[in-house]
Scaffold this motif. Structure first.
Motif, PDB file in Angstrom:
ATOM      1  N   ARG A 209       0.830  -1.215   0.000  1.00 23.56           N
ATOM      2  CA  ARG A 209       0.000   0.000   0.000  1.00 23.56           C
ATOM      3  C   ARG A 209       0.868   1.270   0.000  1.00 23.56           C
ATOM      4  O   ARG A 209       0.476   2.312  -0.503  1.00 23.56           O
ATOM      5  N   GLN A 210       2.075   1.149   0.565  1.00 16.92           N
ATOM      6  CA  GLN A 210       2.946   2.328   0.654  1.00 16.92           C
ATOM      7  C   GLN A 210       3.423   2.823  -0.717  1.00 16.92           C
ATOM      8  O   GLN A 210       3.886   3.956  -0.842  1.00 16.92           O
ATOM      9  N   ILE A 211       3.310   1.971  -1.738  1.00 19.68           N
ATOM     10  CA  ILE A 211       3.631   2.454  -3.087  1.00 19.68           C
ATOM     11  C   ILE A 211       2.726   3.636  -3.415  1.00 19.68           C
ATOM     12  O   ILE A 211       3.118   4.583  -4.078  1.00 19.68           O
ATOM     13  N   PHE A 212       1.501   3.581  -2.910  1.00 23.91           N
ATOM     14  CA  PHE A 212       0.543   4.662  -3.165  1.00 23.91           C
ATOM     15  C   PHE A 212       0.646   5.768  -2.123  1.00 23.91           C
ATOM     16  O   PHE A 212       0.557   6.954  -2.442  1.00 23.91           O
ATOM     17  N   THR A 213       0.859   5.405  -0.853  1.00 25.87           N
ATOM     18  CA  THR A 213       0.747   6.400   0.220  1.00 25.87           C
ATOM     19  C   THR A 213       2.068   7.099   0.569  1.00 25.87           C
ATOM     20  O   THR A 213       2.049   8.153   1.184  1.00 25.87           O
ATOM     21  N   SER A 214       3.205   6.503   0.203  1.00 18.66           N
ATOM     22  CA  SER A 214       4.479   7.061   0.659  1.00 18.66           C
ATOM     23  C   SER A 214       4.748   8.454   0.093  1.00 18.66           C
ATOM     24  O   SER A 214       4.500   8.719  -1.089  1.00 18.66           O
ATOM     25  N   ASP A 215       5.277   9.341   0.962  1.00 22.70           N
ATOM     26  CA  ASP A 215       5.625  10.673   0.459  1.00 22.70           C
ATOM     27  C   ASP A 215       6.912  10.627  -0.371  1.00 22.70           C
ATOM     28  O   ASP A 215       7.327  11.632  -0.946  1.00 22.70           O
ATOM     29  N   LYS A 216       7.556   9.456  -0.428  1.00 24.53           N
ATOM     30  CA  LYS A 216       8.751   9.314  -1.276  1.00 24.53           C
ATOM     31  C   LYS A 216       8.383   8.810  -2.674  1.00 24.53           C
ATOM     32  O   LYS A 216       9.255   8.563  -3.490  1.00 24.53           O
ATOM     33  N   ARG A 217       7.102   8.627  -2.918  1.00 23.79           N
ATOM     34  CA  ARG A 217       6.670   8.117  -4.213  1.00 23.79           C
ATOM     35  C   ARG A 217       7.074   9.079  -5.336  1.00 23.79           C
ATOM     36  O   ARG A 217       6.853  10.291  -5.246  1.00 23.79           O
ATOM     37  N   VAL A 218       7.692   8.522  -6.369  1.00 22.38           N
ATOM     38  CA  VAL A 218       8.082   9.333  -7.526  1.00 22.38           C
ATOM     39  C   VAL A 218       6.927   9.332  -8.511  1.00 22.38           C
ATOM     40  O   VAL A 218       6.510   8.286  -8.991  1.00 22.38           O
ATOM     41  N   GLU A 219       6.389  10.519  -8.790  1.00 20.48           N
ATOM     42  CA  GLU A 219       5.195  10.594  -9.633  1.00 20.48           C
ATOM     43  C   GLU A 219       5.469  11.112 -11.032  1.00 20.48           C
ATOM     44  O   GLU A 219       4.613  11.056 -11.901  1.00 20.48           O
ATOM     45  N   LYS A 220       6.684  11.659 -11.239  1.00 21.17           N
ATOM     46  CA  LYS A 220       7.030  12.166 -12.570  1.00 21.17           C
ATOM     47  C   LYS A 220       8.395  11.622 -12.966  1.00 21.17           C
ATOM     48  O   LYS A 220       9.217  11.312 -12.098  1.00 21.17           O
ATOM     49  N   PRO A 221       8.659  11.522 -14.282  1.00 18.84           N
ATOM     50  CA  PRO A 221       9.998  11.071 -14.693  1.00 18.84           C
ATOM     51  C   PRO A 221      11.065  12.058 -14.219  1.00 18.84           C
ATOM     52  O   PRO A 221      10.809  13.262 -14.171  1.00 18.84           O
ATOM     53  N   LEU A 222      12.216  11.536 -13.850  1.00 21.53           N
ATOM     54  CA  LEU A 222      13.338  12.388 -13.445  1.00 21.53           C
ATOM     55  C   LEU A 222      14.444  12.282 -14.484  1.00 21.53           C
ATOM     56  O   LEU A 222      14.719  11.199 -14.996  1.00 21.53           O
ATOM     57  N   TYR A 223      15.086  13.420 -14.770  1.00 17.84           N
ATOM     58  CA  TYR A 223      16.137  13.446 -15.785  1.00 17.84           C
ATOM     59  C   TYR A 223      17.375  14.112 -15.201  1.00 17.84           C
ATOM     60  O   TYR A 223      17.283  15.155 -14.570  1.00 17.84           O
ATOM     61  N   ARG A 224      18.505  13.459 -15.406  1.00 20.45           N
ATOM     62  CA  ARG A 224      19.774  14.094 -15.019  1.00 20.45           C
ATOM     63  C   ARG A 224      20.601  14.274 -16.289  1.00 20.45           C
ATOM     64  O   ARG A 224      21.010  13.296 -16.918  1.00 20.45           O
ATOM     65  N   ALA A 225      20.804  15.524 -16.649  1.00 22.70           N
ATOM     66  CA  ALA A 225      21.520  15.828 -17.896  1.00 22.70           C
ATOM     67  C   ALA A 225      22.982  15.420 -17.770  1.00 22.70           C
ATOM     68  O   ALA A 225      23.521  15.365 -16.656  1.00 22.70           O
ATOM     69  N   PRO A 226      23.647  15.130 -18.897  1.00 23.87           N
ATOM     70  CA  PRO A 226      25.074  14.781 -18.849  1.00 23.87           C
ATOM     71  C   PRO A 226      25.867  15.864 -18.117  1.00 23.87           C
ATOM     72  O   PRO A 226      25.707  17.049 -18.406  1.00 23.87           O
ATOM     73  N   GLY A 227      26.677  15.478 -17.147  1.00 24.89           N
ATOM     74  CA  GLY A 227      27.496  16.427 -16.383  1.00 24.89           C
ATOM     75  C   GLY A 227      26.778  17.060 -15.208  1.00 24.89           C
ATOM     76  O   GLY A 227      27.407  17.679 -14.343  1.00 24.89           O
ATOM     77  N   ALA A 228      25.458  16.948 -15.138  1.00 27.18           N
ATOM     78  CA  ALA A 228      24.712  17.576 -14.031  1.00 27.18           C
ATOM     79  C   ALA A 228      24.805  16.697 -12.780  1.00 27.18           C
ATOM     80  O   ALA A 228      25.008  15.484 -12.872  1.00 27.18           O
ATOM     81  N   ASP A 229      24.677  17.335 -11.613  1.00 25.79           N
ATOM     82  CA  ASP A 229      24.707  16.543 -10.374  1.00 25.79           C
ATOM     83  C   ASP A 229      23.330  16.476  -9.720  1.00 25.79           C
ATOM     84  O   ASP A 229      23.192  16.031  -8.594  1.00 25.79           O
ATOM     85  N   LYS A 230      22.325  16.956 -10.427  1.00 25.18           N
ATOM     86  CA  LYS A 230      20.970  16.927  -9.853  1.00 25.18           C
ATOM     87  C   LYS A 230      19.966  16.368 -10.857  1.00 25.18           C
ATOM     88  O   LYS A 230      20.118  16.540 -12.069  1.00 25.18           O
ATOM     89  N   TRP A 231      18.942  15.716 -10.318  1.00 28.87           N
ATOM     90  CA  TRP A 231      17.846  15.246 -11.144  1.00 28.87           C
ATOM     91  C   TRP A 231      16.795  16.347 -11.214  1.00 28.87           C
ATOM     92  O   TRP A 231      16.582  17.065 -10.248  1.00 28.87           O
ATOM     93  N   LYS A 232      16.136  16.450 -12.365  1.00 28.01           N
ATOM     94  CA  LYS A 232      15.024  17.412 -12.434  1.00 28.01           C
ATOM     95  C   LYS A 232      13.789  16.704 -12.998  1.00 28.01           C
ATOM     96  O   LYS A 232      13.901  15.763 -13.793  1.00 28.01           O
ATOM     97  N   GLU A 233      12.620  17.190 -12.559  1.00 25.07           N
ATOM     98  CA  GLU A 233      11.366  16.607 -13.048  1.00 25.07           C
ATOM     99  C   GLU A 233      11.125  17.039 -14.483  1.00 25.07           C
ATOM    100  O   GLU A 233      11.326  18.197 -14.823  1.00 25.07           O
ATOM    101  N   VAL A 234      10.699  16.086 -15.299  1.00 27.30           N
ATOM    102  CA  VAL A 234      10.343  16.409 -16.691  1.00 27.30           C
ATOM    103  C   VAL A 234       8.970  15.802 -16.965  1.00 27.30           C
ATOM    104  O   VAL A 234       8.511  14.940 -16.221  1.00 27.30           O
ATOM    105  N   ASP A 235       8.331  16.254 -18.067  1.00 27.28           N
ATOM    106  CA  ASP A 235       7.020  15.650 -18.318  1.00 27.28           C
ATOM    107  C   ASP A 235       7.174  14.383 -19.178  1.00 27.28           C
ATOM    108  O   ASP A 235       8.191  14.164 -19.820  1.00 27.28           O
ATOM    109  N   TRP A 236       6.131  13.573 -19.137  1.00 23.79           N
ATOM    110  CA  TRP A 236       6.175  12.260 -19.786  1.00 23.79           C
ATOM    111  C   TRP A 236       6.430  12.367 -21.283  1.00 23.79           C
ATOM    112  O   TRP A 236       7.230  11.604 -21.836  1.00 23.79           O
TER     113      TRP A 236
END
Ligand code: SF4
Length: 188
Positions: free
Chosen positions: A92-119
């Motif tokens: 059930r925690q797949i749905f309820t967890s606040d750590k659930r990832v709801e959007k794709p994440l992208y880390r550009a080449p050389g970047a050290d952070k992930w950013k949300e992108v649309d599907w």
């Protein structure tokens, strides 16, 4: 654990009252069962497959429009017959967890952070890279024989995929793209 005399007497009194109630016919199992029944009484269970590993245990999901209210092992599933391991029990925690990832994440080449992108953007990028790699790395012949294969892309499946989805995926990867490296968590 240390108790004062007063705490000990209180605890003894509470235990005696509980035992007396049970002796007099109060069925605590029925009480617990009716609480569970109340929560899910109006909900229709939807059978699904546990996504965590290749065993593929059956789970019943009781959900309303806003929430997954309760999950339990599916007693009619021949694999687990109603049982679940500790991971499956917490599904059930797949749905309820606040750590659930709801959007794709992208880390550009050389970047050290992930950013949300649309599907749409993410799917287009994946399609472009797959097409580009296939075009560059397609092996038409090998040792004088037709090969028609691609060894520069691999496909990984997950346990959340069912038989039919994996069948379609393997056809797409092998027949559609010519991939030779396919792996799956459940090795179906
Ligand atoms: S309940 Fe446990 S054993 Fe069953 S599929 Fe899920 S993770 Fe695997």
């Amino acid at each position: 654990m240390d108790f004062t005399r007063r705490q000990f007497l209180k605890l003894s009194g509470a235990t005696a009252i509980t035992m007396a109630v049970v002796e007099l016919g109060f069925d605590d199992k029925k009480a617990k069962a009716s609480t569970k029944e109340f929560k899910i009484a109006a909900l229709k269970p939807t059978p699904t497959i546990c996504p965590f590993c290749g065993v593929g245990c059956g789970i019943l999901v009781y959900a309303n429009e806003k929430d997954v209210v309760y999950t339990e092992g599916d007693p009619d599933n021949p694999i687990n017959e109603g049982t679940l391991c500790s991971k499956g029990t917490t599904v059930r925690q797949i749905f309820t967890s606040d750590k659930r990832v709801e959007k794709p994440l992208y880390r550009a080449p050389g970047a050290d952070k992930w950013k949300e992108v649309d599907w749409d953007w993410a799917i287009e990028q994946i399609a472009k890279k797959v097409k580009d790699t296939r075009d560059r790395k397609f092996i038409a012949t090998e040792n004088g024989m037709p090969a028609n294969k691609v060894e520069a892309i691999a496909s990984m499946g997950g346990a959340a995929l069912d038989n039919e989805e994996v069948y379609i995926l393997s056809k797409l990867m092998r027949a559609g793209l010519g991939l030779t490296y396919l792996e799956h968590q459940a090795r179906i």
